[in-house]
Design a protein around this motif. Structure first.
Motif, PDB file in Angstrom:
ATOM      1  N   UNK A  53      41.188  50.577  31.626  1.00 38.25           N
ATOM      2  CA  UNK A  53      41.076  48.813  30.112  1.00 38.25           C
ATOM      3  C   UNK A  53      41.012  47.892  31.010  1.00 38.25           C
ATOM      4  N   UNK A  54      40.652  46.876  30.368  1.00 35.91           N
ATOM      5  CA  UNK A  54      40.029  45.256  30.793  1.00 35.91           C
ATOM      6  C   UNK A  54      39.434  45.072  31.724  1.00 35.91           C
ATOM      7  N   UNK A  55      38.576  45.997  32.027  1.00 35.59           N
ATOM      8  CA  UNK A  55      37.868  45.926  33.172  1.00 35.59           C
ATOM      9  C   UNK A  55      36.567  45.573  32.933  1.00 35.59           C
ATOM     10  N   UNK A  56      36.030  44.700  33.932  1.00 43.30           N
ATOM     11  CA  UNK A  56      34.074  44.608  33.409  1.00 43.30           C
ATOM     12  C   UNK A  56      33.043  45.158  33.901  1.00 43.30           C
ATOM     13  N   UNK A  57      32.145  45.617  33.832  1.00 44.86           N
ATOM     14  CA  UNK A  57      31.018  45.960  34.779  1.00 44.86           C
ATOM     15  C   UNK A  57      30.499  45.112  34.918  1.00 44.86           C
ATOM     16  N   UNK A  58      30.296  45.262  36.130  1.00 46.77           N
ATOM     17  CA  UNK A  58      29.981  44.417  36.948  1.00 46.77           C
ATOM     18  C   UNK A  58      28.694  45.233  38.197  1.00 46.77           C
ATOM     19  N   UNK A  59      27.941  44.766  38.661  1.00 41.79           N
ATOM     20  CA  UNK A  59      26.682  45.283  39.115  1.00 41.79           C
ATOM     21  C   UNK A  59      27.285  45.582  40.518  1.00 41.79           C
TER      22      UNK A  59
END
Length: 557
Positions: free
Chosen positions: A409-415
Protein backbone atom coordinates in the motif's frame (compact mmCIF):
# COMPACT_ATOMS: atom_id res chain seq x y z
CA UNK A 1 -16.87 20.69 -18.03
CA UNK A 2 -19.26 18.30 -19.66
CA UNK A 3 -19.16 14.73 -18.40
CA UNK A 4 -21.65 12.61 -20.28
CA UNK A 5 -19.32 9.65 -20.75
CA UNK A 6 -20.13 6.31 -19.15
CA UNK A 7 -17.01 5.45 -17.16
CA UNK A 8 -18.10 1.83 -16.81
CA UNK A 9 -17.67 1.44 -20.54
CA UNK A 10 -14.14 2.82 -20.45
CA UNK A 11 -12.38 1.34 -17.47
CA UNK A 12 -10.70 -2.03 -17.34
CA UNK A 13 -13.47 -4.21 -15.91
CA UNK A 14 -11.74 -7.54 -16.43
CA UNK A 15 -9.80 -7.30 -13.15
CA UNK A 16 -9.67 -10.53 -11.17
CA UNK A 17 -12.05 -9.59 -8.34
CA UNK A 18 -10.84 -12.29 -5.94
CA UNK A 19 -7.31 -10.89 -6.18
CA UNK A 20 -8.71 -7.38 -5.88
CA UNK A 21 -10.45 -8.34 -2.67
CA UNK A 22 -7.26 -9.79 -1.25
CA UNK A 23 -5.27 -6.69 -2.14
CA UNK A 24 -7.91 -4.44 -0.60
CA UNK A 25 -7.60 -6.38 2.64
CA UNK A 26 -3.83 -6.01 2.55
CA UNK A 27 -4.24 -2.25 2.09
CA UNK A 28 -6.79 -1.79 4.85
CA UNK A 29 -4.25 -1.35 7.61
CA UNK A 30 -2.57 1.54 5.85
CA UNK A 31 -5.53 3.89 6.02
CA UNK A 32 -6.74 3.49 9.56
CA UNK A 33 -6.29 7.12 10.60
CA UNK A 34 -6.40 10.50 8.94
CA UNK A 35 -3.67 11.68 11.30
CA UNK A 36 -0.91 9.96 9.39
CA UNK A 37 1.66 12.51 8.21
CA UNK A 38 2.24 11.37 4.62
CA UNK A 39 -0.24 11.56 1.77
CA UNK A 40 1.32 8.42 0.31
CA UNK A 41 0.08 6.52 3.33
CA UNK A 42 -3.21 8.31 3.85
CA UNK A 43 -4.20 7.68 0.24
CA UNK A 44 -2.90 4.15 -0.07
CA UNK A 45 -6.34 2.66 -0.75
CA UNK A 46 -8.60 4.10 -3.44
CA UNK A 47 -11.74 3.81 -1.35
CA UNK A 48 -10.28 6.34 1.11
CA UNK A 49 -9.49 9.01 -1.44
CA UNK A 50 -12.64 10.89 -0.49
CA UNK A 51 -10.61 12.20 2.46
CA UNK A 52 -8.43 14.14 0.03
CA UNK A 53 -9.25 17.72 -0.91
CA UNK A 54 -8.36 18.35 -4.55
CA UNK A 55 -8.74 21.80 -6.06
CA UNK A 56 -9.23 21.68 -9.82
CA UNK A 57 -8.59 24.65 -12.07
CA UNK A 58 -10.95 25.74 -14.82
CA UNK A 59 -10.10 25.05 -18.44
CA UNK A 60 -8.24 27.79 -20.26
CA UNK A 61 -9.44 29.09 -23.59
CA UNK A 62 -7.83 27.92 -26.82
CA UNK A 63 -6.22 27.74 -29.21
CA UNK A 64 -3.63 25.43 -27.70
CA UNK A 65 -0.08 24.59 -28.69
CA UNK A 66 -0.85 20.86 -28.73
CA UNK A 67 -4.17 19.04 -28.57
CA UNK A 68 -4.37 15.34 -27.72
CA UNK A 69 -7.69 14.05 -29.08
CA UNK A 70 -9.91 11.13 -28.07
CA UNK A 71 -7.51 9.43 -25.67
CA UNK A 72 -8.43 7.39 -22.62
CA UNK A 73 -7.27 9.93 -20.06
CA UNK A 74 -6.14 8.56 -16.69
CA UNK A 75 -5.67 10.83 -13.69
CA UNK A 76 -4.87 8.69 -10.64
CA UNK A 77 -5.53 11.51 -8.17
CA UNK A 78 -9.10 12.39 -9.20
CA UNK A 79 -9.77 8.85 -10.49
CA UNK A 80 -10.65 10.16 -13.94
CA UNK A 81 -10.73 7.32 -16.46
CA UNK A 82 -12.59 8.54 -19.54
CA UNK A 83 -12.32 9.62 -23.15
CA UNK A 84 -11.18 13.23 -23.18
CA UNK A 85 -9.41 15.86 -25.24
CA UNK A 86 -6.38 17.48 -23.63
CA UNK A 87 -5.02 20.92 -24.55
CA UNK A 88 -1.46 22.00 -23.75
CA UNK A 89 0.03 25.48 -23.55
CA UNK A 90 3.78 25.61 -23.19
CA UNK A 91 4.82 23.19 -20.48
CA UNK A 92 1.38 23.01 -18.84
CA UNK A 93 -1.88 21.15 -19.22
CA UNK A 94 -4.38 23.91 -20.02
CA UNK A 95 -7.66 22.07 -20.71
CA UNK A 96 -9.28 18.64 -20.32
CA UNK A 97 -12.64 18.42 -22.02
CA UNK A 98 -15.21 16.31 -23.81
CA UNK A 99 -15.52 19.21 -26.26
CA UNK A 100 -13.34 19.48 -29.34
CA UNK A 101 -10.29 21.68 -28.81
CA UNK A 102 -8.38 23.73 -31.35
CA UNK A 103 -4.60 23.47 -31.48
CA UNK A 104 -1.58 24.20 -33.64
CA UNK A 105 -0.61 20.53 -33.44
CA UNK A 106 -3.02 17.62 -32.97
CA UNK A 107 -2.17 14.14 -31.71
CA UNK A 108 -4.82 11.53 -32.47
CA UNK A 109 -4.91 9.35 -29.34
CA UNK A 110 -7.87 7.23 -30.37
CA UNK A 111 -7.43 3.79 -28.80
CA UNK A 112 -4.51 5.03 -26.67
CA UNK A 113 -4.09 5.71 -22.97
CA UNK A 114 -3.07 9.23 -21.93
CA UNK A 115 -1.49 9.02 -18.48
CA UNK A 116 0.95 10.93 -16.30
CA UNK A 117 4.53 10.29 -17.33
CA UNK A 118 6.10 7.67 -15.10
CA UNK A 119 8.28 8.92 -12.25
CA UNK A 120 11.29 6.87 -11.21
CA UNK A 121 12.69 7.55 -7.74
CA UNK A 122 15.56 5.12 -8.19
CA UNK A 123 17.50 5.68 -11.41
CA UNK A 124 21.26 5.25 -11.28
CA UNK A 125 21.57 5.71 -15.04
CA UNK A 126 21.80 9.50 -15.10
CA UNK A 127 23.70 9.52 -18.40
CA UNK A 128 22.13 10.75 -21.64
CA UNK A 129 21.83 7.31 -23.34
CA UNK A 130 20.26 5.81 -20.19
CA UNK A 131 17.69 8.61 -20.08
CA UNK A 132 16.75 8.05 -23.72
CA UNK A 133 16.29 4.34 -23.05
CA UNK A 134 14.02 5.05 -20.09
CA UNK A 135 11.87 7.35 -22.21
CA UNK A 136 10.60 4.32 -24.15
CA UNK A 137 9.54 2.90 -20.78
CA UNK A 138 7.28 5.93 -20.29
CA UNK A 139 9.59 7.65 -17.78
CA UNK A 140 9.46 11.44 -17.85
CA UNK A 141 11.29 12.02 -14.53
CA UNK A 142 14.25 9.90 -13.38
CA UNK A 143 15.77 10.66 -9.98
CA UNK A 144 18.89 9.21 -8.36
CA UNK A 145 17.68 8.95 -4.76
CA UNK A 146 19.11 5.78 -3.19
CA UNK A 147 22.79 6.28 -3.87
CA UNK A 148 22.70 9.98 -4.64
CA UNK A 149 25.63 12.01 -5.94
CA UNK A 150 28.19 14.57 -4.81
CA UNK A 151 28.89 17.39 -5.35
CA UNK A 152 25.23 18.16 -6.00
CA UNK A 153 25.83 21.48 -7.74
CA UNK A 154 28.28 19.91 -10.18
CA UNK A 155 25.85 17.11 -11.02
CA UNK A 156 23.08 19.58 -11.89
CA UNK A 157 25.47 21.83 -13.80
CA UNK A 158 26.85 18.95 -15.86
CA UNK A 159 23.37 17.67 -16.76
CA UNK A 160 22.16 21.13 -17.73
CA UNK A 161 25.20 21.73 -19.92
CA UNK A 162 24.79 18.46 -21.82
CA UNK A 163 20.98 18.54 -21.82
CA UNK A 164 18.57 15.80 -20.82
CA UNK A 165 15.54 14.39 -22.66
CA UNK A 166 13.70 13.72 -19.37
CA UNK A 167 13.59 15.46 -15.98
CA UNK A 168 16.46 14.66 -13.63
CA UNK A 169 17.60 15.12 -10.04
CA UNK A 170 19.49 13.51 -7.17
CA UNK A 171 19.77 13.18 -3.43
CA UNK A 172 22.97 13.85 -1.50
CA UNK A 173 25.25 10.79 -1.43
CA UNK A 174 26.25 9.79 2.09
CA UNK A 175 28.53 7.07 0.72
CA UNK A 176 30.45 9.61 -1.36
CA UNK A 177 30.91 11.76 1.73
CA UNK A 178 32.08 8.69 3.68
CA UNK A 179 34.62 7.70 1.03
CA UNK A 180 36.10 11.22 1.03
CA UNK A 181 36.29 11.29 4.84
CA UNK A 182 37.78 7.82 5.33
CA UNK A 183 39.97 7.37 2.24
CA UNK A 184 42.42 10.31 2.30
CA UNK A 185 44.23 9.29 -0.89
CA UNK A 186 41.08 9.37 -3.02
CA UNK A 187 40.46 12.43 -5.20
CA UNK A 188 37.36 14.48 -4.29
CA UNK A 189 34.03 13.28 -5.69
CA UNK A 190 33.21 14.63 -9.14
CA UNK A 191 29.44 14.17 -9.33
CA UNK A 192 29.59 10.93 -11.33
CA UNK A 193 28.90 7.26 -10.67
CA UNK A 194 32.30 6.30 -12.13
CA UNK A 195 34.01 7.90 -9.14
CA UNK A 196 31.93 5.76 -6.78
CA UNK A 197 32.55 2.55 -8.72
CA UNK A 198 36.31 3.06 -8.33
CA UNK A 199 35.88 3.34 -4.56
CA UNK A 200 34.91 -0.35 -4.35
CA UNK A 201 38.59 -1.24 -4.56
CA UNK A 202 38.89 0.26 -1.06
CA UNK A 203 37.34 -1.15 2.10
CA UNK A 204 37.96 1.30 4.94
CA UNK A 205 34.85 3.34 4.07
CA UNK A 206 32.75 0.18 3.91
CA UNK A 207 33.77 -1.59 7.09
CA UNK A 208 34.94 0.80 9.80
CA UNK A 209 33.35 3.24 12.21
CA UNK A 210 33.85 6.94 11.63
CA UNK A 211 35.96 8.87 14.11
CA UNK A 212 34.53 12.07 15.58
CA UNK A 213 36.47 14.16 13.06
CA UNK A 214 35.46 11.92 10.16
CA UNK A 215 31.82 12.11 11.19
CA UNK A 216 31.99 15.91 11.26
CA UNK A 217 33.41 15.87 7.74
CA UNK A 218 30.72 13.44 6.52
CA UNK A 219 27.89 15.50 7.96
CA UNK A 220 29.39 18.72 6.60
CA UNK A 221 29.61 17.29 3.07
CA UNK A 222 26.04 16.00 3.23
CA UNK A 223 24.69 19.29 4.56
CA UNK A 224 26.47 21.21 1.82
CA UNK A 225 24.71 18.99 -0.71
CA UNK A 226 21.34 19.81 0.87
CA UNK A 227 22.15 23.51 0.68
CA UNK A 228 22.90 23.04 -3.03
CA UNK A 229 19.40 21.69 -3.61
CA UNK A 230 19.80 17.94 -3.10
CA UNK A 231 16.50 16.07 -2.85
CA UNK A 232 17.25 14.39 0.47
CA UNK A 233 19.95 12.09 1.79
CA UNK A 234 20.81 8.91 -0.08
CA UNK A 235 22.00 6.30 2.42
CA UNK A 236 23.44 3.33 0.56
CA UNK A 237 23.96 1.49 3.83
CA UNK A 238 24.21 -1.96 2.26
CA UNK A 239 27.48 -0.88 0.65
CA UNK A 240 29.02 0.35 3.91
CA UNK A 241 27.51 -1.87 6.62
CA UNK A 242 30.34 -1.08 9.02
CA UNK A 243 29.01 2.40 9.80
CA UNK A 244 27.85 3.17 13.31
CA UNK A 245 24.29 3.46 14.58
CA UNK A 246 25.13 6.88 15.99
CA UNK A 247 26.27 8.02 12.55
CA UNK A 248 22.91 7.02 11.12
CA UNK A 249 21.17 8.82 13.99
CA UNK A 250 23.03 12.02 13.12
CA UNK A 251 22.05 11.67 9.46
CA UNK A 252 18.40 11.23 10.45
CA UNK A 253 18.53 14.33 12.64
CA UNK A 254 20.07 16.29 9.76
CA UNK A 255 17.31 15.08 7.42
CA UNK A 256 14.66 16.15 9.90
CA UNK A 257 16.25 19.58 10.33
CA UNK A 258 16.01 20.13 6.57
CA UNK A 259 12.63 18.31 6.35
CA UNK A 260 13.83 15.94 3.64
CA UNK A 261 13.58 12.15 3.40
CA UNK A 262 16.41 9.71 3.69
CA UNK A 263 16.40 7.08 0.90
CA UNK A 264 17.98 3.96 2.32
CA UNK A 265 19.34 0.73 0.96
CA UNK A 266 19.30 -1.03 4.32
CA UNK A 267 22.43 -2.20 6.12
CA UNK A 268 21.79 -5.95 5.90
CA UNK A 269 20.53 -8.23 3.16
CA UNK A 270 19.82 -11.50 4.88
CA UNK A 271 16.85 -13.85 5.20
CA UNK A 272 18.26 -15.37 8.39
CA UNK A 273 19.04 -13.85 11.75
CA UNK A 274 21.21 -12.33 13.14
CA UNK A 275 22.01 -9.26 11.03
CA UNK A 276 18.89 -9.88 8.98
CA UNK A 277 16.97 -7.60 6.64
CA UNK A 278 14.24 -7.56 9.28
CA UNK A 279 16.73 -6.16 11.79
CA UNK A 280 17.91 -3.55 9.28
CA UNK A 281 14.35 -2.32 8.74
CA UNK A 282 13.94 -2.07 12.51
CA UNK A 283 16.88 0.34 12.56
CA UNK A 284 15.10 2.68 10.13
CA UNK A 285 11.79 2.46 11.98
CA UNK A 286 13.49 3.38 15.23
CA UNK A 287 15.04 6.43 13.57
CA UNK A 288 11.66 7.51 12.22
CA UNK A 289 10.19 7.16 15.71
CA UNK A 290 12.99 8.94 17.59
CA UNK A 291 13.79 11.78 15.16
CA UNK A 292 10.58 12.21 13.19
CA UNK A 293 12.58 12.02 9.95
CA UNK A 294 10.92 10.54 6.88
CA UNK A 295 12.49 7.15 6.18
CA UNK A 296 12.06 5.92 2.61
CA UNK A 297 12.97 2.26 2.14
CA UNK A 298 14.44 1.47 -1.26
CA UNK A 299 13.60 -1.68 -3.25
CA UNK A 300 11.55 -3.53 -0.63
CA UNK A 301 11.50 -6.56 -2.92
CA UNK A 302 15.23 -7.13 -3.20
CA UNK A 303 16.53 -6.16 0.25
CA UNK A 304 13.91 -8.37 1.91
CA UNK A 305 15.10 -11.36 -0.19
CA UNK A 306 13.09 -14.43 0.93
CA UNK A 307 11.75 -12.77 4.11
CA UNK A 308 9.31 -10.39 2.45
CA UNK A 309 6.24 -11.47 4.46
CA UNK A 310 7.65 -10.62 7.89
CA UNK A 311 9.45 -7.53 6.59
CA UNK A 312 6.31 -6.17 4.94
CA UNK A 313 4.28 -6.85 8.09
CA UNK A 314 6.86 -4.96 10.16
CA UNK A 315 6.81 -1.92 7.89
CA UNK A 316 3.03 -1.91 7.65
CA UNK A 317 2.77 -1.99 11.44
CA UNK A 318 4.99 1.08 11.67
CA UNK A 319 2.88 2.92 9.10
CA UNK A 320 -0.31 1.97 10.93
CA UNK A 321 1.11 3.68 14.02
CA UNK A 322 1.80 6.90 12.18
CA UNK A 323 5.53 6.66 11.55
CA UNK A 324 6.79 8.60 8.51
CA UNK A 325 7.84 5.58 6.44
CA UNK A 326 7.40 4.92 2.71
CA UNK A 327 8.77 2.38 0.27
CA UNK A 328 9.16 1.30 -3.34
CA UNK A 329 9.71 -1.89 -5.33
CA UNK A 330 10.42 -3.16 -8.83
CA UNK A 331 8.76 -6.16 -10.55
CA UNK A 332 11.85 -8.30 -11.03
CA UNK A 333 13.18 -11.17 -8.95
CA UNK A 334 16.78 -10.17 -9.51
CA UNK A 335 18.88 -7.24 -8.41
CA UNK A 336 21.98 -5.59 -9.82
CA UNK A 337 25.05 -4.28 -8.04
CA UNK A 338 28.84 -4.21 -8.00
CA UNK A 339 30.39 -7.63 -7.39
CA UNK A 340 32.66 -6.11 -4.75
CA UNK A 341 29.75 -5.11 -2.51
CA UNK A 342 29.77 -6.54 1.02
CA UNK A 343 26.44 -8.32 0.39
CA UNK A 344 28.32 -10.77 -1.85
CA UNK A 345 31.18 -11.45 0.55
CA UNK A 346 31.68 -13.91 3.40
CA UNK A 347 31.38 -17.68 3.60
CA UNK A 348 27.64 -17.45 4.25
CA UNK A 349 26.65 -14.99 1.52
CA UNK A 350 24.56 -17.55 -0.42
CA UNK A 351 22.71 -18.48 2.76
CA UNK A 352 21.96 -14.83 3.44
CA UNK A 353 20.47 -14.49 -0.03
CA UNK A 354 18.51 -17.71 0.43
CA UNK A 355 19.70 -19.22 -2.86
CA UNK A 356 21.31 -22.64 -3.51
CA UNK A 357 24.40 -21.76 -5.56
CA UNK A 358 26.67 -19.04 -6.91
CA UNK A 359 25.12 -19.59 -10.37
CA UNK A 360 22.26 -17.32 -9.27
CA UNK A 361 24.71 -14.49 -9.97
CA UNK A 362 25.35 -13.45 -13.58
CA UNK A 363 27.76 -11.09 -15.33
CA UNK A 364 27.06 -10.06 -18.92
CA UNK A 365 24.30 -12.65 -19.02
CA UNK A 366 26.52 -15.55 -17.98
CA UNK A 367 26.15 -17.52 -14.73
CA UNK A 368 29.19 -17.27 -12.47
CA UNK A 369 31.00 -19.76 -10.27
CA UNK A 370 32.23 -18.93 -6.79
CA UNK A 371 35.77 -19.06 -8.14
CA UNK A 372 34.97 -16.42 -10.77
CA UNK A 373 33.16 -14.23 -8.25
CA UNK A 374 36.18 -14.32 -5.94
CA UNK A 375 38.45 -13.42 -8.86
CA UNK A 376 36.30 -10.43 -9.87
CA UNK A 377 36.11 -9.20 -6.29
CA UNK A 378 39.89 -9.14 -6.20
CA UNK A 379 40.62 -7.75 -9.68
CA UNK A 380 37.49 -5.85 -10.82
CA UNK A 381 35.24 -5.17 -7.79
CA UNK A 382 33.22 -2.54 -9.66
CA UNK A 383 31.94 -5.12 -12.19
CA UNK A 384 28.14 -4.93 -12.40
CA UNK A 385 26.43 -8.28 -11.77
CA UNK A 386 22.83 -9.51 -11.69
CA UNK A 387 21.74 -11.49 -8.63
CA UNK A 388 18.55 -13.59 -8.70
CA UNK A 389 16.62 -13.92 -5.43
CA UNK A 390 13.05 -14.69 -6.59
CA UNK A 391 11.75 -16.51 -9.65
CA UNK A 392 8.10 -15.37 -9.79
CA UNK A 393 7.38 -16.87 -13.20
CA UNK A 394 8.46 -20.31 -11.97
CA UNK A 395 7.21 -20.41 -8.37
CA UNK A 396 3.78 -19.48 -6.96
CA UNK A 397 5.37 -18.77 -3.60
CA UNK A 398 7.88 -16.42 -5.21
CA UNK A 399 5.09 -14.75 -7.17
CA UNK A 400 3.20 -14.13 -3.91
CA UNK A 401 6.33 -12.59 -2.37
CA UNK A 402 6.75 -10.37 -5.41
CA UNK A 403 3.13 -9.23 -5.17
CA UNK A 404 3.57 -8.38 -1.51
CA UNK A 405 6.31 -5.87 -2.36
CA UNK A 406 5.19 -4.25 -5.63
CA UNK A 407 1.58 -3.99 -4.41
CA UNK A 408 2.49 -2.77 -0.94
CA UNK A 409 0.00 0.00 0.00
CA UNK A 410 1.25 3.43 -1.02
CA UNK A 411 4.45 2.09 -2.58
CA UNK A 412 5.93 3.50 -5.77
CA UNK A 413 7.25 1.47 -8.65
CA UNK A 414 10.94 2.39 -8.90
CA UNK A 415 13.35 0.74 -11.28
CA UNK A 416 16.80 0.79 -9.67
CA UNK A 417 17.88 1.38 -13.28
CA UNK A 418 21.58 0.79 -13.78
CA UNK A 419 23.97 2.71 -16.04
CA UNK A 420 24.78 1.06 -19.36
CA UNK A 421 28.19 -0.52 -19.85
CA UNK A 422 29.89 -1.87 -22.96
CA UNK A 423 31.52 -5.29 -23.22
CA UNK A 424 34.73 -3.85 -21.74
CA UNK A 425 32.88 -2.68 -18.65
CA UNK A 426 33.13 0.98 -19.65
CA UNK A 427 30.31 3.43 -18.99
CA UNK A 428 28.29 4.41 -22.08
CA UNK A 429 27.74 8.15 -21.91
CA UNK A 430 27.62 11.25 -24.07
CA UNK A 431 25.48 11.83 -27.16
CA UNK A 432 25.15 8.16 -28.06
CA UNK A 433 22.07 6.62 -29.70
CA UNK A 434 21.04 3.95 -30.23
CA UNK A 435 22.72 2.03 -27.46
CA UNK A 436 25.65 0.03 -28.88
CA UNK A 437 25.05 -3.61 -29.67
CA UNK A 438 27.20 -4.73 -26.72
CA UNK A 439 25.47 -2.44 -24.21
CA UNK A 440 24.63 -4.27 -21.01
CA UNK A 441 22.61 -3.50 -17.88
CA UNK A 442 19.81 -5.02 -15.81
CA UNK A 443 16.63 -5.22 -17.97
CA UNK A 444 14.81 -3.09 -15.39
CA UNK A 445 16.96 -0.23 -16.69
CA UNK A 446 14.64 0.22 -19.67
CA UNK A 447 11.60 -2.03 -19.10
CA UNK A 448 10.63 -1.77 -15.42
CA UNK A 449 7.42 0.23 -15.78
CA UNK A 450 6.29 -1.56 -18.93
CA UNK A 451 6.84 -4.89 -17.19
CA UNK A 452 4.73 -3.79 -14.22
CA UNK A 453 1.83 -2.66 -16.45
CA UNK A 454 2.05 -5.70 -18.71
CA UNK A 455 2.27 -8.20 -15.85
CA UNK A 456 -0.11 -6.73 -13.29
CA UNK A 457 -2.75 -5.17 -15.57
CA UNK A 458 -2.65 -7.19 -18.79
CA UNK A 459 -1.43 -10.64 -17.74
CA UNK A 460 -2.21 -11.18 -14.05
CA UNK A 461 -5.24 -8.84 -14.06
CA UNK A 462 -4.38 -8.14 -10.42
CA UNK A 463 -5.08 -4.39 -10.47
CA UNK A 464 -6.84 -1.85 -12.65
CA UNK A 465 -5.04 0.47 -15.04
CA UNK A 466 -6.02 3.37 -12.78
CA UNK A 467 -4.25 1.82 -9.80
CA UNK A 468 -1.25 0.93 -11.93
CA UNK A 469 -0.88 4.57 -12.97
CA UNK A 470 -1.10 5.59 -9.33
CA UNK A 471 1.84 3.33 -8.55
CA UNK A 472 3.92 4.39 -11.57
CA UNK A 473 3.51 8.14 -11.14
CA UNK A 474 1.40 9.65 -8.36
CA UNK A 475 2.77 7.62 -5.45
CA UNK A 476 6.30 8.83 -6.16
CA UNK A 477 5.06 12.42 -6.00
CA UNK A 478 3.22 11.80 -2.74
CA UNK A 479 6.39 10.37 -1.22
CA UNK A 480 8.62 13.37 -1.95
CA UNK A 481 6.43 16.41 -2.65
CA UNK A 482 6.47 17.72 0.92
CA UNK A 483 10.24 18.06 0.61
CA UNK A 484 10.27 18.87 -3.12
CA UNK A 485 7.25 21.13 -3.79
CA UNK A 486 7.64 21.13 -7.59
CA UNK A 487 6.56 17.47 -7.55
CA UNK A 488 3.03 18.60 -6.65
CA UNK A 489 2.73 19.51 -10.33
CA UNK A 490 3.71 16.08 -11.60
CA UNK A 491 2.05 12.67 -11.57
CA UNK A 492 -1.37 14.12 -12.42
CA UNK A 493 -3.37 14.86 -15.55
CA UNK A 494 -5.08 18.06 -14.42
CA UNK A 495 -5.31 21.64 -15.64
CA UNK A 496 -2.31 23.63 -14.46
CA UNK A 497 -0.06 20.60 -13.93
CA UNK A 498 3.13 19.87 -15.85
CA UNK A 499 2.58 18.42 -19.30
CA UNK A 500 4.61 15.26 -18.70
CA UNK A 501 2.49 12.64 -20.46
CA UNK A 502 2.87 9.02 -21.50
CA UNK A 503 0.61 7.98 -24.40
CA UNK A 504 0.59 4.26 -25.06
CA UNK A 505 -1.31 1.31 -26.53
CA UNK A 506 -2.22 -0.74 -23.46
CA UNK A 507 -2.36 -4.16 -25.11
CA UNK A 508 1.03 -3.53 -26.77
CA UNK A 509 2.89 -2.45 -23.65
CA UNK A 510 5.53 -5.08 -23.01
CA UNK A 511 8.93 -5.57 -21.46
CA UNK A 512 11.13 -6.99 -24.20
CA UNK A 513 14.51 -6.92 -22.44
CA UNK A 514 15.83 -10.10 -20.81
CA UNK A 515 18.76 -10.85 -18.51
CA UNK A 516 20.76 -12.28 -21.41
CA UNK A 517 19.60 -9.71 -23.99
CA UNK A 518 18.85 -6.56 -22.01
CA UNK A 519 19.43 -4.03 -24.78
CA UNK A 520 15.86 -4.13 -26.12
CA UNK A 521 13.57 -1.12 -25.76
CA UNK A 522 10.16 -1.44 -24.11
CA UNK A 523 7.24 -1.71 -26.53
CA UNK A 524 3.95 0.17 -26.70
CA UNK A 525 4.95 3.79 -26.03
CA UNK A 526 3.56 5.79 -28.95
CA UNK A 527 4.13 9.33 -27.66
CA UNK A 528 6.00 10.83 -24.74
CA UNK A 529 5.75 14.50 -23.87
CA UNK A 530 8.12 16.10 -21.39
CA UNK A 531 7.23 19.60 -20.21
CA UNK A 532 4.87 19.90 -23.17
CA UNK A 533 7.48 18.96 -25.79
CA UNK A 534 7.19 15.76 -27.82
CA UNK A 535 10.16 13.50 -27.13
CA UNK A 536 8.71 10.37 -28.75
CA UNK A 537 6.23 10.62 -31.66
CA UNK A 538 4.74 7.62 -33.40
CA UNK A 539 7.22 5.47 -31.52
CA UNK A 540 10.24 7.41 -32.78
CA UNK A 541 12.67 9.35 -30.58
CA UNK A 542 13.50 12.98 -31.39
CA UNK A 543 17.27 12.96 -30.97
CA UNK A 544 17.50 16.76 -30.89
CA UNK A 545 14.86 17.13 -28.16
CA UNK A 546 16.19 17.97 -24.70
CA UNK A 547 13.09 19.13 -22.79
CA UNK A 548 14.16 17.63 -19.45
CA UNK A 549 14.38 20.05 -16.52
CA UNK A 550 16.05 19.75 -13.12
CA UNK A 551 14.01 18.56 -10.15
CA UNK A 552 15.71 20.38 -7.31
CA UNK A 553 15.05 21.91 -3.92
CA UNK A 554 15.75 25.58 -3.32
CA UNK A 555 19.45 26.36 -3.41
CA UNK A 556 20.64 28.17 -0.28
CA UNK A 557 24.40 28.01 -0.80
Amino acid sequence: MKDDTNLNDLTANNVDQSKRSTLTKLAAGAVGTAALPFASVLQAASDKLTEQQIKLMANEKGPFDIVIENGRVIDPETKLDAIRNVGLKGNRIAAISTDKLQGKKVIDATGLVVAPGFIDLHAHGQQLPAARAQAFDGVTTALEMESGLLPIAKFYDDCAQEGRPINYGASVAWTYARVMAKEPDVAPADGTIIWFQKAFSLTNWQNTLATDDELKQILSSVEQGLKEGGLGIGINAGYAPGYGHKENFQLAKLAKRYEVPTYTHVRYLNSAEPQSSFEAYQELLSLAATTGAHMHICHLNSTSVQDIEDCADLIQSAIDRGLPVTTEAYPYGAGSSAVGAEVFRGDDWLQRWGVPSASYMEANGKALTQEKITELQATAPGTVVVMHFLKPDESKDDRHKMDRSVLFPGAAIASDAMPWLNSKGELIQGDVWPLPADAFAHPRSLCCFSRFVNKYVNEYKAISLLEAMERTSLNACRIIEDAVPMMKNKGRVQVGKDADLAIFKLDEVKDTATFTQPNQLAAGMKYLLVNGSPLIENGELHLDAMPGQPVRRQVTA
